[in-house]
Design an enzyme around this catalytic site. Structure first.
Site, short mmCIF file in Angstrom:
data_model
loop_
_atom_site.label_atom_id
_atom_site.label_comp_id
_atom_site.label_asym_id
_atom_site.label_seq_id
_atom_site.Cartn_x
_atom_site.Cartn_y
_atom_site.Cartn_z
N TRP A 143 19.58 14.54 15.77
CA TRP A 143 21.02 14.28 15.63
C TRP A 143 21.30 13.33 14.48
CZ3 TRP A 143 23.94 9.81 15.86
CH2 TRP A 143 25.33 9.99 15.91
N ASP A 162 23.13 19.23 19.97
CA ASP A 162 22.84 18.21 20.97
C ASP A 162 23.92 17.14 21.03
OD1 ASP A 162 20.33 19.31 21.81
OD2 ASP A 162 19.46 18.58 19.94
N ASP A 163 24.91 17.25 20.17
CA ASP A 163 26.00 16.27 20.13
C ASP A 163 26.93 16.49 21.33
OD1 ASP A 163 27.59 14.34 18.04
OD2 ASP A 163 28.97 15.58 19.21
N PHE A 164 27.18 15.44 22.08
CA PHE A 164 28.02 15.56 23.29
C PHE A 164 29.40 16.08 22.94
CE2 PHE A 164 31.19 14.01 26.26
CZ PHE A 164 30.66 14.39 27.48
#
Length: 216
Positions: A143, A162-164
């Site tokens: 990230w 994978d970034d919220f």
């Protein structure tokens, strides 16, 4: 007369809006993309800044970076050598955790050794090659390097699955009960390519729109 450069962000918006009605509605609600990279920064500086922003609110990160910059005369950016020689206690006083302090020292050492390339070299490297190289540093994950690719190297086709915020934005976009898994997000990215960076930007805005509505 110089030929006018194509508006990549506008073209990307049109591409995304054509995916389906949900994307078209999001882009209409958000409006024009105002994504603003910071291409003047060297990878070393960009990585240090990104570590400051990891897992905390943006305002808190900005305050920590402000205290870090205040340590240097005239507020100039700290050289890798200066950061490497700095006592860990000073960095923790700025607001960096013990783990982040160790990561900062690893970044500084990587810049001195040449593991972290300068901007000119980084611009020539394929995304996956750069990710593989920089994730050798302790505390630097995929990230973090993706943020470097997006905001410093101005890559237009990066999708941080994978970034919220990206995953949550897509959950809201599609009215899903749960965030999609990595495989599903990879498939979403394929639909958005070659403008995955702009797609991520719009998905971040989707999360912001919901939070704004909740506060009203």
């Amino acid at each position: 007369m110089k030929k006018k450069k194509p508006d990549i962000k506008a073209i990307a918006g049109q591409h995304l809006a054509a995916i389906d009605g949900d994307w078209a509605a999001l882009i209409a609600a958000v409006g024009d993309c105002t994504h603003q990279p910071k291409p003047e920064r060297e990878p070393y500086e960009a990585l240090v800044r990104t570590v400051a922003y990891q897992q905390i609110h943006a305002r808190a990160a900005e305050a920590i970076l402000g205290r870090l910059l205040a340590l240097h005369p005239q507020g100039l950016w700290l050289t890798p050598e200066t950061l490497l020689a700095m006592d860990d206690t000073i960095l923790r006083t700025c607001g960096f955790s013990t783990r982040k302090t160790a990561t900062l020292k690893a970044i500084a050492a990587g810049a001195v050794s040449g593991l972290i390339p300068n901007r000119t070299l980084a611009e020539q490297m394929p995304e996956e090659e750069l990710i593989t190289r920089l994730t050798q540093l302790p505390g630097i994950g995929r990230w973090t390097v993706e943020m470097l690719l997006i905001y410093t190297l101005e890559r237009i086709d990066i999708f941080p699955i994978d970034d919220f915020g990206v995953r949550e934005g897509y959950r809201l976009l599609k009215k899903l009960e749960q965030q999609p898994n990595r495989k599903a997000m990879q498939e979403v990215g394929l639909l958005c390519s070659p403008y995955r960076t702009i797609a991520a930007w719009y998905l971040w805005r989707a999360s912001e729109l919901l939070n704004t509505k909740k506060k009203k």
